[in-house]
Design an enzyme around this catalytic site. Structure first.
Site, short mmCIF file in Angstrom:
data_model
loop_
_atom_site.label_atom_id
_atom_site.label_comp_id
_atom_site.label_asym_id
_atom_site.label_seq_id
_atom_site.Cartn_x
_atom_site.Cartn_y
_atom_site.Cartn_z
N CYS A 43 3.50 7.59 -3.58
CA CYS A 43 2.52 7.03 -4.51
C CYS A 43 1.18 6.84 -3.81
O CYS A 43 1.12 6.35 -2.69
CB CYS A 43 2.98 5.67 -5.03
SG CYS A 43 4.28 5.73 -6.26
N PRO B 255 -0.53 2.77 6.37
CA PRO B 255 -0.44 3.58 7.59
C PRO B 255 0.90 3.43 8.28
O PRO B 255 1.59 2.43 8.14
CB PRO B 255 -1.57 3.01 8.46
CG PRO B 255 -1.74 1.61 7.98
CD PRO B 255 -1.43 1.63 6.52
N ASP C 55 5.59 -5.11 -6.03
CA ASP C 55 6.20 -4.14 -6.94
C ASP C 55 6.45 -4.70 -8.34
O ASP C 55 6.90 -3.97 -9.22
CB ASP C 55 7.52 -3.61 -6.36
CG ASP C 55 7.29 -2.51 -5.32
OD1 ASP C 55 6.14 -2.06 -5.17
OD2 ASP C 55 8.26 -2.10 -4.67
#
EC number: 2.5.1.7
Length: 416
Positions: free
Chosen positions: A116, A122, A304
């Site tokens: 996504c 990173p 989420d």
């Protein structure tokens, strides 16, 4: 390209069985790389991402089969410790093969990941941790190349809490020489689930469920059987859908303790919530009250679930302030929700949602996995027809969502 066609048609009522957690299944499948023995994993959700992970493991030479939610992994003949770009580009979690491969085989080549597009996310914490454990790492031609004769135990303090970073380093530490201490470790239930499998395989881990994991490395791990923990984000998504539609649903196969922060906010919104050992019932008798929140690492409110609560707030009474602290670029659903009639403004990492009495159906486009879910919730409460394009994002993380919603009264169809 598949789309969802949704007719807003009132409350959701009935029962839904919750699938295994994608975010637990993916690292757990990678743990099969740590042993030549057979590892059997139950409750694996049938998702695009789990299918991709199994395909990636097979590319390396692992025998990997999945039948009726049970994955059988056999890693005796792995001959290619490499994760190529064609698979990694579709799924960030592919980075989870890095730790197990370098720990067991002394080498790994993993393409820099995709997934996504919701911010930088990173992998530098993974790399720093493995370097602290003695791995030599180079990045060139789009690949992370790690080498080590045998990893050495070390004290690793990550700059930030990272779920996949914790999982990668935890798996690597199980076969390292000596003691590894992971400070600032992620405490998510999915990390705990992985740790519990590793212990079944013979790993020595203390502090499971805390932010300090202490691992005594062993020479080899053996096979084991395990069942993936329930998907708390899938559960939270259906609870938000029920709350938005003034529904009454029961979720089965979900321990409520792993969903505490979400249940607190749903009660604050006006829902009646009852729980048992492995079930949750939610009834929403009247229009929800707007709820403000700030995303953070577990056990705080999960990033989420941010988009799904934004959809609920869009039709709630009052104004809510939502602050996203985990990922940048995670308000891409705002524009699409506003197309359906929501009143949302976003600036920086904060969104202000003023609830409206009704949404109206329109054609919208999914931009990432959880944004897709927010549009489904909005479509369920909108007047008329909503068509959601690019639902391949949703298929990465939800197991037959349209079937589960149809079973509790939603009018939702998958169309091409």
């Amino acid at each position: 390209m598949d789309k969802f066609q949704i007719q807003g048609n009132g409350p959701l009522k009935g029962e839904i069985r919750i699938s295994g957690a994608k975010n637990a299944a993916l690292p757990i499948l990678c743990a099969g790389l740590l042993t030549a023995d057979t590892v059997t994993i139950g409750n694996v959700p049938d998702l695009q991402d789990t299918r991709t992970m199994l395909k990636l493991l097979r590319q390396m030479g692992m025998k990997a089969e999945m039948v009726d939610g049970v994955a059988t992994l056999q890693g005796a003949d792995i001959n290619s410790p490499e994760a190529s770009y064609d698979l990694v580009k579709t799924m960030r979690a592919s980075i989870l093969v890095l730790g197990p491969l370098v720990a067991r085989f002394g080498e790994a080549r993993v393409s820099l990941p995709g997934g996504c597009g919701i911010g930088a996310r990173p992998v530098d914490q993974h790399i720093k941790g493995l370097q602290a454990m003695g791995a030599e790492i180079t990045i060139e031609h789009g690949f992370i190349h790690a080498r080590a004769n045998r990893l050495k135990g070390a004290r690793v303090v990550t700059d930030m809490i990272t779920v996949t970073g914790t999982e990668n380093l935890l798996m690597a530490a199980t076969l390292a020489e000596g003691e590894t201490v992971l400070e600032n470790a992620a405490r998510e239930p999915e990390v705990t689930d992985l740790a519990e499998l590793l212990v079944k395989m013979g790993a020595k881990i203390e502090g499971i469920g805390t932010d300090r994991l202490v691992v005594q490395g062993v020479d080899r791990l053996h096979g084991a059987e395990h069942k993936v923990v329930a998907d708390r984000i899938e559960a939270g998504t259906f609870l938000c859908a029920a709350a938005a539609t003034l529904g009454d649903i029961v979720l089965r196969g979900i321990p409520p303790l792993i969903l505490d922060a979400v249940l607190i906010k749903l009660r604050e919104a006006g829902a009646t919530v009852e729980t048992g050992d492995d079930w949750i019932r939610l009834a929403m008798p009247q229009r929800a009250q707007a709820v403000s929140f700030r995303t953070s690492e577990y056990p705080a409110f999960p990033t989420d679930m941010q988009a799904q609560f934004m959809a609920l707030n869009a039709v709630a009474e009052g104004t809510a302030r939502i602050t996203e602290t985990i990922f940048e670029n995670r308000f891409m659903h705002v524009q699409e929700l506003n197309r359906l009639g929501a009143n949302i403004t976003a600036e920086g990492n904060t969104a202000v949602v003023t609830g409206v009495p009704r949404l109206s159906g329109a054609s919208v486009m999914a931009t990432d996995l959880r944004a897709s879910a927010s549009l489904v919730i909005a479509g369920l409460v909108a007047d008329g027809e909503t068509v959601i394009d690019r639902i391949y994002h949703l298929d990465r993380g939800y197991d037959r969502m349209e079937n589960k919603l149809s079973a509790v009264g939603a009018k939702i169809l998958r169309i091409s």
